[in-house]
Design a protein around this motif. Structure first.
Motif, PDB file in Angstrom:
ATOM      1  N   GLU A 102       0.817  -1.197   0.000  1.00 22.59           N
ATOM      2  CA  GLU A 102       0.000   0.000   0.000  1.00 22.59           C
ATOM      3  C   GLU A 102       0.858   1.256   0.000  1.00 22.59           C
ATOM      4  O   GLU A 102       2.000   1.246   0.455  1.00 22.59           O
ATOM      5  N   ASP A 103       0.275   2.342  -0.520  1.00 24.65           N
ATOM      6  CA  ASP A 103       0.881   3.670  -0.446  1.00 24.65           C
ATOM      7  C   ASP A 103      -0.271   4.631  -0.210  1.00 24.65           C
ATOM      8  O   ASP A 103      -0.856   5.178  -1.130  1.00 24.65           O
ATOM      9  N   LEU A 132      -0.120   8.182  -1.693  1.00 25.57           N
ATOM     10  CA  LEU A 132      -0.384   8.243  -3.130  1.00 25.57           C
ATOM     11  C   LEU A 132      -1.861   8.010  -3.409  1.00 25.57           C
ATOM     12  O   LEU A 132      -2.436   8.653  -4.301  1.00 25.57           O
ATOM     13  N   ALA A 136       6.778   7.801  -6.436  1.00 29.77           N
ATOM     14  CA  ALA A 136       6.315   6.750  -5.528  1.00 29.77           C
ATOM     15  C   ALA A 136       7.029   5.424  -5.794  1.00 29.77           C
ATOM     16  O   ALA A 136       7.421   5.116  -6.924  1.00 29.77           O
ATOM     17  N   SER A 187       3.936  -0.273  -5.783  1.00 23.78           N
ATOM     18  CA  SER A 187       2.917  -0.738  -4.848  1.00 23.78           C
ATOM     19  C   SER A 187       1.635  -0.961  -5.631  1.00 23.78           C
ATOM     20  O   SER A 187       1.508  -0.546  -6.791  1.00 23.78           O
ATOM     21  N   ASP A 191      -1.091   0.509  -4.961  1.00 20.69           N
ATOM     22  CA  ASP A 191      -1.676   1.835  -5.124  1.00 20.69           C
ATOM     23  C   ASP A 191      -1.052   2.575  -6.309  1.00 20.69           C
ATOM     24  O   ASP A 191      -1.733   3.333  -7.013  1.00 20.69           O
ATOM     25  N   ARG A 192       0.240   2.354  -6.523  1.00 18.05           N
ATOM     26  CA  ARG A 192       0.898   3.008  -7.666  1.00 18.05           C
ATOM     27  C   ARG A 192       0.333   2.456  -8.979  1.00 18.05           C
ATOM     28  O   ARG A 192       0.063   3.209  -9.927  1.00 18.05           O
TER      29      ARG A 192
END
Length: 835
Positions: free
Chosen positions: A679-680, A683, A720, A723, A725-726
């Motif tokens: 996870e991020d 972002l 970033a 991840s 999320d990315r």
């Protein structure tokens, strides 16, 4: 297979062909989806598109694609405003038929527009010069004729004696015809008119409902309609008869020093029939144009008729009657009373001819005798005005109107500046007016089963004037009513008529009638209309009138054609001049340090002002050349990114190169991405804020803000770490840029392994909870002075904030061994330590 670089030359045409083959942008009137109608003002097919076109249609395209992604059924059509004088000029100059020139230009401009990947429904394409369009226009004209909204009368027009045609006011420049350069004359002709004045009040009232229009445009329309309350009254002539005048300033009636009548006034014409000097003066007046600008700026000319009229409030007061070149029969009553002290035009006239100038309005009563160096068009109090003295302007107006009505020499009246719309043009390349003139029956409508009345192809432009007048057979027909030999009307319709209903035809296109009311009303009014502010008055006013007229006669149930209106700025470019004063195009010059050099000769070049791109100054940029070099998406991106859309956009090579670099940045993110875990949260928050920001900006037509939000998200993704999320952010980024850079989005979507096409993906949803900051910046002060800032979780307690502040290294060094006297904590904002 992906490549290191996005290659527009390969991508653009591939996706354009795919969108077309799959009918992505065909509007389905039967769709159950909510409908969105996005429309840019259709272009005149002059030869090639320019960057102004590119900017205008890119804006509309972004909104249309955005609405489609939101789940709307979108109507986004394209057509051509194809009648008009430029085609006839080309026929004369190039020895070609106007239709050939026009259709050739349409083909060229259509191809250019398609290269930009616009999401247009080309299946609804129309051109106003084709019988399958103007035939339906003729049918609507006859419907208005039957309803009494069309009439014919003699009127004064701008006449070009060389081109032998009526000119619109806008075509008279410095008193001369815009094309021929000939001095324009005033001439009386029988003209066809539409009764737009019957709609003056409702056109004015309707502006109040147009809350999605720019205020400046509504004000321009309000001023053009020009509602005013005043007094219409009569000056008696000692020898019998009267002269009617109207004034919005009846309070100035005691400042009258003359009465001026139009050269076309019945009194003037009667005098001209008896006196050569009057006839000569009237002939001189007819050498000027009829435009308001021409009238205001032309030298004021007058002729003292020797006649007088009696002042209505003083039977012993006689005013001289002058014929004046600045009074027109088509405006008001064709006569006015001159008040030189309080009207600039009257002041100029009275000064020239030695007529009295009296102050009858002042700021204060004690300024009654203050001299007048120029006309003062002020409101204040009445002076030198007998029983009106001391009354305010409004009170004086009301009193004069009351007395006029009580004594029977005048009536209070509401008047409009708006005049009925003269639609007759003595030209070939326009919609034939579907009327037949019969000596016995008068003006007879062409039967609808004989429509369209088609323009003849075998015409000649060897000599000036309307070729329809010279055609050997076209105008010779039998009267539909009595069968006697008759003649067709050879005037054609003003091209503003063509553009006053095209948006309805876009929405519904049956073969047997202009439109189907139910289908058209499902789309109308146009949700968003986009175009230049130069059309803020006439085109928009005429389109509003036409829609209301169709509603009045039961053809539609819609009154206003355009719900939302946006007027975009122009595209500008620096100008360049060679040593001999000739203009140079941008591709003829190059920069060396701070200087500009002529590429061919190496001679110095003078750079001039940044101005609207125009062929005359050669500061145009060819869209095809830029698309060849940088691709359609870079051009579109630059058009959206560099300036608020309502302001002018200065073209720069640096700007387009920056747009091209951004396209490659997005491409690198998409092609380098591999699915990752983890996870991020930071972002993720930035992504959802970007989704909300881009959507809000496009909704508000703030495209530069949408671009800025995309830039910010792109930078955050680049920084970033890998991840989940990315990966999600990159996929969403591709959809966010799709309305603005659609070819890039399609290629990137494929590279990411997305299913279907990017154009079919729904607009990303944002989580409102992620738009709220979970961290705040706390200011830490010592004795009221800022010494430190720190990030803290939102909602942290006073105790915890105090502890954080005291333990901060910078603050600990400031305090040293001192014991704080007091610590003030404002949650989520600051900590102030008082020593």
């Amino acid at each position: 297979m992906t490549t290191d670089r996005f290659v527009p030359a390969a991508s653009d045409s591939r996706w354009q062909e795919r969108w077309e083959s799959e009918g992505c942008f065909r509007a389905d009137s039967a769709s159950a989806k909510p409908k969105a109608y996005v429309l840019e003002m259709f272009p005149y097919p002059s030869g090639r598109i320019h960057m102004g076109h590119v900017r205008n249609y890119t804006m509309g395209d972004v909104l249309a694609r955005f609405r489609r992604a939101q789940g709307y059924e979108v109507l986004h059509p394209m057509g051509w405003d194809a009648f008009g004088m430029p085609a006839e000029n080309a026929a004369m100059e190039k020895k070609v038929h106007p239709g050939h020139w026009t259709r050739q230009n349409i083909a060229q401009m259509r191809a250019q527009l398609k290269r930009l990947g616009f999401a247009l429904d080309w299946s609804r394409e129309l051109a106003t010069c084709e019988p399958d369009y103007y035939g339906h226009e003729q049918a609507l004209f006859l419907d208005l004729f039957a309803a009494g909204l069309v009439f014919r009368r003699e009127s004064e027009v701008n006449w070009d004696p060389v081109d032998m045609t009526v000119l619109a006011n806008e075509q008279v420049i410095d008193g001369r015809g815009w094309r021929s350069g000939a001095l324009v004359e005033r001439r009386k002709l029988n003209q066809w008119f539409l009764r737009i004045t019957d709609f003056a009040e409702e056109l004015l009232d309707g502006l109040g409902s147009l809350d999605q229009w720019p205020d400046k445009v509504r004000l321009m329309q309000e001023n053009w309609i020009g509602k005013s309350r005043g007094l219409q009254f009569r000056f008696a002539r000692p020898e019998g008869g009267e002269v009617d005048v109207f004034t919005t300033r009846p309070d100035t009636i005691f400042g009258a020093s003359f009465v001026a009548i139009s050269p076309g006034h019945p009194i003037a014409e009667a005098l001209a029939a008896e006196r050569q000097d009057v006839a000569d003066f009237i002939a001189r007046c007819k050498q000027g144009g009829t435009t308001a600008a021409e009238i205001e700026t032309a030298e004021k000319l007058g002729f003292d008729t020797g006649l007088t009229v009696t002042h209505p409030l003083d039977s012993s007061w006689q005013l001289p009657v002058w014929i004046a070149n600045f009074v027109l029969m088509d405006y008001g009553t064709g006569a006015l009373f001159g008040v030189p002290g309080h009207d600039a035009r009257d002041f100029e006239f009275a000064t020239k001819y030695g007529l009295p100038i009296t102050r009858v309005v002042a700021s204060r009563a004690d300024e009654a005798d203050a001299p007048l160096a120029e006309a003062e068009t002020i409101a204040g109090v009445a002076v030198n005005s007998r029983f009106l003295d001391g009354l305010t302007t409004d009170a004086a107006k009301a009193e004069i109107i009351r007395r006029a009505e009580a004594d029977g020499w005048g009536e209070g009246k509401t008047q409009y500046r708006l005049r009925d719309w003269g639609v007759s043009r003595q030209r070939y390349w326009g919609t034939p007016i579907p009327i037949i003139h019969c000596d016995a029956c008068g003006a007879v409508p062409v039967p609808k089963d004989q429509l369209p009345v088609v323009l003849p192809e075998d015409v000649s432009f060897d000599i000036p004037g309307n070729p329809l007048d010279r055609h050997p057979t076209w105008s010779k027909v039998d009267c539909p009513s009595c069968g006697s030999p008759a003649r067709r009307e050879t005037d054609t319709l003003d091209t503003f008529v063509d553009s006053s209903w095209y948006f309805i035809r876009f929405a519904s296109q049956p073969d047997d009638k202009p439109f189907d009311a139910a289908e058209a009303q499902a789309w109308l009014p146009v949700g968003q209309y986009i175009g230049g502010v130069e059309h803020a008055i006439l085109h928009l006013l005429y389109a509003r009138f036409w829609t209301r007229a169709l509603e009045r006669i039961g053809k539609l149930s819609v009154k206003e054609p355009f719900k939302g209106l946006f007027t975009q700025g122009m595209v500008t470019h620096e100008t360049y001049k060679a040593g001999d004063g000739s203009w140079l195009s941008p591709d003829e010059v190059r920069r060396e340090g701070d200087d500009w050099i002529h590429v061919e000769s190496g001679h110095p070049v003078t750079s001039g002002r940044v101005e609207k791109m125009s062929k005359s100054k050669k500061n145009v940029v060819d869209p095809d050349f830029i698309i060849d070099r940088y691709g359609a998406d870079a051009v579109r991106w630059f058009m959206l990114s560099d300036s608020p859309p309502e302001r002018d956009l200065e073209w720069s090579i640096g700007g387009i190169e920056g747009a091209a670099r951004f396209v490659q940045r997005v491409w690198r993110l998409a092609t380098a991405e591999r699915q990752s875990a983890g996870e991020d949260m930071a972002l993720r928050r930035k992504l959802h804020r970007a989704i909300a920001a881009v959507g809000s900006a496009v909704e508000g037509l703030q495209f530069n803000k949408a671009v800025a939000a995309v830039y910010e998200l792109t930078s955050a993704i680049e920084k970033a770490a890998p991840s989940a999320d990315r990966s999600a952010a990159i996929s969403s980024l591709v959809i966010l840029v799709a309305p603005m850079a659609p070819h890039l989005a399609e290629e990137a979507w494929v590279a990411l392994g997305g299913s279907g096409m990017a154009v079919d993906q729904p607009w990303p949803a944002h989580d409102p909870a992620l738009l709220v900051d979970d961290e705040v910046t706390i200011a830490v002060q010592v004795n009221g002075k800022l010494r430190h800032t720190m990030n803290a979780p939102r909602g942290l307690s006073r105790e915890d904030l105090q502890a954080m502040a005291l333990s901060a290294e910078k603050i600990a060094a400031q305090i040293a061994e001192a014991t704080p006297k007091k610590i003030v904590v404002v949650p989520d904002r600051l900590v102030n330590i008082v020593l």
